[in-house]
Design an enzyme around this catalytic site. Structure first.
Site, PDB file in Angstrom:
ATOM      1  N   CYS A   1      17.316  25.904   6.616  1.00 42.02           N
ATOM      2  CA  CYS A   1      16.939  25.535   7.978  1.00 42.02           C
ATOM      3  C   CYS A   1      17.642  26.393   9.031  1.00 42.02           C
ATOM      4  O   CYS A   1      18.547  25.928   9.717  1.00 42.02           O
ATOM      5  CB  CYS A   1      17.242  24.064   8.226  1.00 42.02           C
ATOM      6  SG  CYS A   1      16.405  23.434   9.706  1.00 42.02           S
TER       7      CYS A   1
ATOM      8  N   ALA B   1      15.164  16.262  -1.944  1.00 42.14           N
ATOM      9  CA  ALA B   1      13.783  16.027  -1.525  1.00 42.14           C
ATOM     10  C   ALA B   1      12.789  16.516  -2.563  1.00 42.14           C
ATOM     11  O   ALA B   1      11.843  15.814  -2.926  1.00 42.14           O
ATOM     12  CB  ALA B   1      13.529  16.704  -0.178  1.00 42.14           C
TER      13      ALA B   1
ATOM     14  N   CYS C   1       9.659  24.729  11.396  1.00 44.02           N
ATOM     15  CA  CYS C   1      10.961  24.464  12.002  1.00 44.02           C
ATOM     16  C   CYS C   1      10.741  23.843  13.379  1.00 44.02           C
ATOM     17  O   CYS C   1      10.525  24.557  14.364  1.00 44.02           O
ATOM     18  CB  CYS C   1      11.765  25.756  12.118  1.00 44.02           C
ATOM     19  SG  CYS C   1      13.438  25.494  12.755  1.00 44.02           S
TER      20      CYS C   1
ATOM     21  N   LYS D   1      13.759  28.102   4.213  1.00 40.46           N
ATOM     22  CA  LYS D   1      14.136  26.936   3.418  1.00 40.46           C
ATOM     23  C   LYS D   1      14.230  25.692   4.298  1.00 40.46           C
ATOM     24  O   LYS D   1      15.231  25.455   4.981  1.00 40.46           O
ATOM     25  CB  LYS D   1      15.472  27.191   2.720  1.00 40.46           C
ATOM     26  CG  LYS D   1      15.564  28.507   1.968  1.00 40.46           C
ATOM     27  CD  LYS D   1      14.558  28.614   0.828  1.00 40.46           C
ATOM     28  CE  LYS D   1      14.771  29.874   0.009  1.00 40.46           C
ATOM     29  NZ  LYS D   1      13.803  29.999  -1.103  1.00 40.46           N
ATOM     30  N   THR D   2      13.175  24.892   4.296  1.00 46.84           N
ATOM     31  CA  THR D   2      13.115  23.687   5.112  1.00 46.84           C
ATOM     32  C   THR D   2      12.494  22.546   4.319  1.00 46.84           C
ATOM     33  O   THR D   2      11.873  22.761   3.270  1.00 46.84           O
ATOM     34  CB  THR D   2      12.267  23.920   6.378  1.00 46.84           C
ATOM     35  OG1 THR D   2      10.904  24.161   5.991  1.00 46.84           O
ATOM     36  CG2 THR D   2      12.784  25.104   7.193  1.00 46.84           C
ATOM     37  N   ALA D   3      12.628  21.323   4.847  1.00 45.64           N
ATOM     38  CA  ALA D   3      11.994  20.161   4.217  1.00 45.64           C
ATOM     39  C   ALA D   3      10.481  20.291   4.247  1.00 45.64           C
ATOM     40  O   ALA D   3       9.783  19.818   3.341  1.00 45.64           O
ATOM     41  CB  ALA D   3      12.431  18.881   4.922  1.00 45.64           C
TER      42      ALA D   3
END
Length: 438
Positions: free
Chosen positions: A191, A41, A367, A332-334
């Site tokens: 995530c 991403a 989240c 740590k996520t999109a």
């Protein structure tokens, strides 16, 4: 550590020497102005942004995978909400036009000489480097795990892989009671809410569809000391697990699978073996070996050392990082990648023009966690665990909006906006519908 100005001076001299440093295919490799290592991403988003401001053929994306995966979709596949085919698209279709895609993987970094060597032995010379490698699943750190995942009838599964997500859905459907264990490791992972999301969805499926929840005991074993890192949302999740009769064990880390039992280690080093009929494992994760091997780029754990606000490397000013492989202290996520990619692309362009980086990443992450097939919560926060909610209501309370967002809005934003470098996160939306924030 001080900034390595020698590397930056070498890059500037190269630009002056060649004028516009176009990509050139050499006998033993390539030369480019900007090398993006990783086609996830973050890599795709930054490459798309740069391609609109630079000549596309000045940019190389180094990525071995033929397919690009939308990883947040894995939980929906594992819950039977979406088919597996919806989680991926051809890598070529998500990369910006005109950018050179080298279908190979990084083997060695040499930041002092502005070189990356690929697994096939090709040498790529760059003026500026973006590291967007993400993290890898370390299945082999848990003895017996890989074998159990690959055995169809083991009852062991995970949503942190496209292939194993399909198996997870099979395991959920075929479960007929007994002990169901869900795990989360003490090591840093991506995530953190996903491990709980699939647990709540499995619980709901067993209650509503096959009506055998009374024959099941569900346990959530986390290697960490808390259920969720932000107190506001953790409080609501505590209410959820209590209402669902889910047992939660803290500082309990999965260390092995042995003869149909899951072996855990508690905070005192004591090992506990638990039988299971269903086991969902969140594997330990770490940066790729090629990055960890370059000690001048990474910290002791192998994560790229960058300024947490500018995302510029702390030693090499012509190196930037984005996504899960960096040592920034955010979840740590999109959602984090969306904001990071906007910051890092602008700062990288400033450095190419000889200016210092000016844009700041505030640690934003989100989240959206489904707590059933019809409800969920949306956590949003910045560095120092500061709440930063988009909607003008309490997002810690279970509601139906998160289901619609997960199924329709977020996939659209990912494929059509984020990967194309046209989505900077929800800040503009927040200013319109929730100007006071929370």
């Amino acid at each position: 550590m001080g900034l390595n100005l020698q590397c930056l001076n070498r890059s500037v001299k190269s630009i002056r020497r060649y004028g516009k440093v176009c990509r050139a295919c050499l006998n033993d490799g390539y030369r480019c102005k900007v090398l993006v290592v990783g086609g996830g991403a973050g890599g795709c988003s930054v490459a798309s942004r740069l391609a609109r401001r630079m000549e596309p053929d000045d940019i190389i994306v180094l990525e071995p995978s033929r397919l690009h995966y939308y990883q947040p979709m894995f939980a929906l596949i594992a819950a039977g909400i979406r088919p597996s085919m919806k989680s991926h698209r051809p890598m070529k279709s998500v990369l910006p036009k005109g950018v050179c895609w080298v279908r190979d993987q990084a083997q060695e970094f040499d930041p002092c000489n502005n070189i990356v060597i690929t697994k096939c032995g090709k040498k790529i010379e760059y003026d500026f480097l973006l590291v967007a490698l993400g993290v890898k699943n370390d299945y082999d750190k848990i003895p017996g795990l890989r074998h159990a995942l690959n055995y169809p009838y083991s009852g062991v599964c995970t949503i942190y892989s496209d292939a194993y997500s399909v198996k997870t859905w099979c395991c959920i459907r075929n479960f007929r009671g007994g002990h169901a264990i869900f795990t989360f490791p003490k090591t840093t992972g991506k995530c953190p809410g996903a491990a709980q999301k699939i647990m709540y969805l499995a619980d709901d499926y067993w209650r509503q569809e096959i009506k055998m929840r009374s024959m099941a005991n569900i346990t959530y074993n986390t290697g960490g000391p808390v259920l969720f890192g932000i107190e506001k949302y953790a409080k609501e999740l505590h209410r959820v697990v209590k209402s669902r009769c889910i047992a939660v064990n803290y500082c309990t880390d999965l260390v092995a699978l042995d003869d149909g039992k899951a072996v855990f280690e508690d905070g005192n080093g004591t090992k506990i073996s638990l039988p299971y009929n269903f086991l969902h494992v969140t594997p330990p994760m770490s940066p790729p070996c090629c990055l960890k091997a370059c000690q001048s780029l990474v910290n002791e754990a192998g994560f790229l050392t960058v300024d947490q606000h500018t995302l510029q490397h702390t030693t090499f000013p012509n190196v930037f990082g984005v996504g899960d492989c960096t040592d920034t202290p955010n979840s740590k996520t999109a959602a984090a990648v969306a904001v990071q990619s906007a910051v890092v692309s602008r700062n990288l362009l400033s450095c190419i023009e000889g200016k210092p980086p000016q844009y700041k990443y505030n640690g934003y992450s989100a989240c959206p966690m489904m707590t059933s097939y019809n409800t969920g919560i949306i956590s949003e926060f910045l560095y120092d665990k500061k709440i930063c909610e988009t909607f003008p209501f309490d997002q810690s309370k279970e509601g139906r909006l998160v289901v619609y967002l997960n199924k329709y809005v977020f996939p659209y934003l990912y494929w059509n906006r984020l990967l194309k470098g046209k989505y900077d996160g929800p800040a503009n939306i927040r200013r319109l519908i929730n100007p006071l924030g929370k």
